[in-house]
Write a protein that holds these residues in place. Structure first.
Motif, short mmCIF file in Angstrom:
data_model
loop_
_atom_site.label_atom_id
_atom_site.label_comp_id
_atom_site.label_asym_id
_atom_site.label_seq_id
_atom_site.Cartn_x
_atom_site.Cartn_y
_atom_site.Cartn_z
N PRO A 128 0.79 -1.25 0.00
CA PRO A 128 0.00 0.00 0.00
C PRO A 128 0.81 1.28 0.00
O PRO A 128 0.30 2.34 -0.38
CB PRO A 128 -0.85 -0.12 1.26
CG PRO A 128 -0.16 -1.10 2.13
CD PRO A 128 0.54 -2.05 1.19
N TYR A 129 2.07 1.23 0.39
CA TYR A 129 2.89 2.44 0.37
C TYR A 129 3.72 2.53 -0.90
O TYR A 129 4.65 3.31 -0.98
CB TYR A 129 3.75 2.55 1.63
CG TYR A 129 2.90 2.79 2.84
CD1 TYR A 129 2.33 4.05 3.07
CD2 TYR A 129 2.60 1.77 3.72
CE1 TYR A 129 1.51 4.27 4.16
CE2 TYR A 129 1.78 1.99 4.82
CZ TYR A 129 1.23 3.23 5.03
OH TYR A 129 0.41 3.45 6.11
N GLY A 130 3.38 1.71 -1.88
CA GLY A 130 3.97 1.84 -3.20
C GLY A 130 4.91 0.74 -3.61
O GLY A 130 5.53 0.06 -2.79
N TYR A 131 4.96 0.60 -4.90
CA TYR A 131 5.82 -0.42 -5.51
C TYR A 131 7.29 -0.18 -5.17
O TYR A 131 7.98 -1.07 -4.71
CB TYR A 131 5.60 -0.42 -7.02
CG TYR A 131 6.53 -1.34 -7.76
CD1 TYR A 131 6.36 -2.71 -7.67
CD2 TYR A 131 7.58 -0.85 -8.52
CE1 TYR A 131 7.21 -3.58 -8.33
CE2 TYR A 131 8.43 -1.70 -9.18
CZ TYR A 131 8.24 -3.07 -9.08
OH TYR A 131 9.10 -3.92 -9.73
N VAL A 132 7.75 1.05 -5.38
CA VAL A 132 9.16 1.35 -5.13
C VAL A 132 9.46 1.35 -3.63
O VAL A 132 10.45 0.78 -3.19
CB VAL A 132 9.54 2.71 -5.77
CG1 VAL A 132 10.93 3.15 -5.34
CG2 VAL A 132 9.45 2.60 -7.28
#
Length: 108
Positions: free
Chosen positions: A86-90
């Motif tokens: 949820p806090y991003g792919y990267v």
């Protein structure tokens, strides 16, 4: 919670300095640090990313991971990726998979 032994070197943002020092134990430790309990779908994404890295020697762009997830969840790969991380792919997936921070990336 995973018993974490000595972690390999990481940069100031928490990415592994050398992706080849990664192991599944390290992934579990990194996931624990981020509050992510790695389930089957997490491991599917992580293993896809590791295989892509082994073949190409660069982290997989998010669009490749989304296409991979689309094969399991038709037209829902993007949504599923961000449910898993949820806090991003990267910021999460690349860290847990032991990638260096990508210089440039697409979110799909």
């Amino acid at each position: 919670m995973t018993e974490c032994r000595e972690m390999p070197a990481r940069d100031v943002e928490g990415y592994l300095v050398e992706p080849d020092t990664w192991s599944e134990e390290i992934a579990r430790c990194l996931g624990d640090e981020m509050g992510i309990e790695l389930g089957d779908d997490h491991w599917d994404v992580i293993r896809f990313m590791r295989e892509f890295y082994a073949e190409h020697r660069v982290p997989a762009d998010a669009r490749f991971v989304i296409r991979h997830l689309d094969s399991r969840y038709p037209r829902q790969g993007r949504q599923r990726l961000f449910e898993l991380f949820p806090y991003g792919y990267v910021g999460q997936a690349c860290k847990v998979a032991g990638m260096k921070r990508p210089r440039g990336w697409s979110t799909g």
